[in-house]
Design an enzyme around this catalytic site. Structure first.
Site, mmCIF file in Angstrom:
data_model
loop_
_atom_site.group_PDB
_atom_site.id
_atom_site.type_symbol
_atom_site.label_atom_id
_atom_site.label_comp_id
_atom_site.label_asym_id
_atom_site.label_seq_id
_atom_site.Cartn_x
_atom_site.Cartn_y
_atom_site.Cartn_z
ATOM 1 N N ASP A 142 0.828 -1.206 0.000
ATOM 2 C CA ASP A 142 0.000 0.000 0.000
ATOM 3 C C ASP A 142 0.866 1.262 0.000
ATOM 4 O O ASP A 142 1.855 1.349 0.733
ATOM 5 C CB ASP A 142 -0.845 -0.048 1.289
ATOM 6 C CG ASP A 142 -1.810 1.110 1.417
ATOM 7 O OD1 ASP A 142 -2.686 1.237 0.561
ATOM 8 O OD2 ASP A 142 -1.674 1.891 2.389
ATOM 9 N N GLU A 171 1.309 -0.504 -4.976
ATOM 10 C CA GLU A 171 0.339 0.562 -5.268
ATOM 11 C C GLU A 171 1.125 1.853 -5.488
ATOM 12 O O GLU A 171 1.485 2.543 -4.537
ATOM 13 C CB GLU A 171 -0.655 0.748 -4.117
ATOM 14 C CG GLU A 171 -1.769 1.695 -4.511
ATOM 15 C CD GLU A 171 -2.418 2.481 -3.366
ATOM 16 O OE1 GLU A 171 -3.516 3.009 -3.559
ATOM 17 O OE2 GLU A 171 -1.811 2.581 -2.275
#
Ligand code: GLC
Length: 549
Positions: free
Chosen positions: A203, A245
């Site tokens: 993330d 990401e």
């Protein structure tokens, strides 16, 4: 599970699964790991290979679990570590791989590390976060959650200093300059890999480090750290599935592949996504052509990951202000549909629940150069609930059948209301009824997945973006040693003719990948008629002697 082919992920299909929304096995109103286990057969029936679980860690859930208070446990509403082990075992037994979200950039402010850092600056966690007396530091850094935050600094009344956060103020950023923080990350990844998972979705990784005078994204220090992490991972779990990401332009994203072996093997292709919506809105391919030309070649051992929608807003960060306002007008006419620099709606409502557009866009998802991800519920065309705050409107319970709460749960109060009215209500849209209907979106998606799987050139092949004279046509090929797959899409609401040069393919036969129908041998150009929002996948078998047709 050792994989013999190190690039198996190029041919995989991913499924993004929000545990809280999927299936509630104990009727407490929250989906849980045992619920996911109940539904694994559905996922294998659908034909996906990898499930990505949104964060499942203990958390106050102010950012749906991206605000973690313990990196080594499971949220009590979702189950236990034993449930998690069982989920991994059951998934593997069915040939499914499991990846989890790894949130490195920040913790919840309720995390004991942060509590210790604010109360005891000289203590063991005193330097684990990014503290400053001066909220003017790092002034060149953009704000990501523009609707809720006005600064990346928040004053802590206890420590009497500001702390740095790229996301919500309740998510203080960890200080990656501190070796103890970096060591902790290694401990974390080892812990989860030892539980049997196959990898991680990393993330928000562009923001790990801060340096004055920069915009604090994609810093060399971040790449250096990711390289260290990768080399550590290679020692404990070679070939782990690592998906970054990185919401950046392709040339910046490219850096995260490193030399192809030493950083991340998989990265989302963010900028192509809004342009797919622009293309269908304009009825022209230009926007997609533009970004594909700007997309550099990547190392052969690496892969883009393509998505249409996910659990966040449809981000419009990577388009111009003018394009953004046109996309807002077209796809988010009601201001409640907007969030930060994006649109908080699901795929089916964005495409007017028009089955032709849904199929055409999903065909693009499966044929663009990369590995596709399906967001849970989009395979049945679920709707959204714009009355719910933040991104919650696209995270409502999965609609399984027509029974109470769409078969998600027997509880009277749910973590979020089920969509139960209008054309997206669970009475209209659910897995059970679509499974029975051969003409349903779900059965079509299942076929689409199966057909993609039969063509390893898709995902693994050499990609070419074609530019036929008709601008409403988006055509591309992927080619490997055995075949060329030609995928053609009509972006417009009118029937279209397409003429493609077929140099080097004269005398070959085109086979429709869905119907197996053969076209007469190619003589001259390839000419086709496409229905409004039509799509075709045509295969040229390289071993075809060209005698048929
Ligand atoms: C990522 C997640 C998003 C989350 C944010 C902060 O962008 O996709 O849902 O809010 O990180 O952790």
């Amino acid at each position: 599970m050792p994989e013999t082919d190190p690039t198996w992920f190029k041919r995989a299909i991913l499924y993004e699964l929000y545990v809280r929304a999927f299936r509630d096995s104990n009727d407490d109103g929250h989906g849980d790991l045992a619920g996911v286990i109940e539904k694994l057969d559905y996922l294998t029936w659908l034909g996906v290979d990898v499930i990505w679980l949104l964060p499942i860690y203990p958390s106050p859930l102010r950012d749906d679990g991206y605000d973690i208070t313990d990196f080594y446990d499971i949220h009590s509403q979702y189950g236990t570590l034993d449930d998690f082990r069982l989920l991994v075992t059951e998934a593997h037994r069915r040939g499914l791989k499991v990846i989890t979200d790894l949130v490195l950039n920040h913790t919840s402010c309720d995390h004991p590390w942060f509590q210790s850092s604010r109360s005891d600056p000289q203590g063991p966690q005193g330097d684990w976060y990014v503290w400053s007396d001066d909220a003017g530091k790092y002034a060149d850094t953009r704000i990501i959650f523009t609707d809720s935050e006005s600064s990346n600094w928040t004053f802590d009344s206890q420590r009497r200093q500001y702390y740095w956060h790229r996301f919500f103020a309740h998510q203080p950023d960890l200080n990656f300059d501190n070796p103890a923080v970096r060591a902790e990350v290694k401990k974390m990844v080892r812990f989860w890999l030892e539980l049997g998972i196959d990898g991680f979705r990393l993330d928000a990784i562009p923001y790990l480090f801060e340096r004055e005078g920069s915009n604090n994204e994609n810093l060399p220090e971040t790449h250096a750290f990711l390289k260290q992490l990768r080399s550590y991972l290679e020692t404990i779990h070679p070939g782990a599935f690592l998906l970054g990401e990185v919401n950046q332009w392709p040339e910046d994203t490219l850096e995260y592949f490193g030399d192809g072996r030493d950083e991340l093997p998989l990265l989302f292709h963010f900028p192509v996504m809004p342009r797919l919506f622009k293309a269908v809105a304009d009825g022209r391919r230009d926007a997609v052509a533009w970004i594909m030309k700007r997309t550099p070649a990547i190392p052969p051992s690496c892969q883009w990951v393509i998505f249409l929608r996910n659990h966040d807003e449809l981000t419009l960060e990577m388009v111009t202000a003018e394009e953004r306002s046109a996309l807002y007008q077209r796809f988010a006419p009601d201001p409640r549909m907007r969030l930060n620099l994006g649109i908080r709606r699901r795929l089916a409502p964005l495409l007017d629940n028009d089955q032709r557009k849904l199929k055409m866009m999903n065909s693009l998802l499966m044929t663009l150069p990369g590995t596709p991800i399906i967001y849970y519920g989009d395979e049945i065309g679920m709707g959204d609930d714009i009355e719910l705050p933040d991104r919650n409107g696209v995270r409502t319970p999965m609609q399984w059948d027509e029974s109470k709460n769409a078969g998600f749960s027997e509880a009277d109060i749910l973590y979020s209301p089920v969509i139960d009215n209008g054309s997206y209500g669970f009475q209209q849209i659910n897995v059970a009824s679509q499974k029975e209907d051969p003409a349903s979106l779900l059965n079509w998606m299942r076929r689409l997945i199966a057909v993609r799987r039969r063509h390893p050139a898709l995902g693994g092949g050499r990609f070419e973006f074609l530019e036929p004279a008709n601008p409403t046509i988006l055509a591309l090929t992927q080619e490997d040693e055995t075949e060329v797959v030609l995928a053609i899409h009509n972006l417009s609401a009118l029937p279209q003719e397409v003429i493609l040069e077929a140099e080097g393919q004269q005398g070959k036969v085109l086979r429709d990948a869905f119907t197996n129908e053969l076209s007469p041998a190619i003589a001259g150009d390839i000419r086709l008629e496409l229905e409004p929002y039509g799509y075709r996948w045509l295969v040229i078998d390289k071993n075809d002697s060209g005698m048929r047709g």
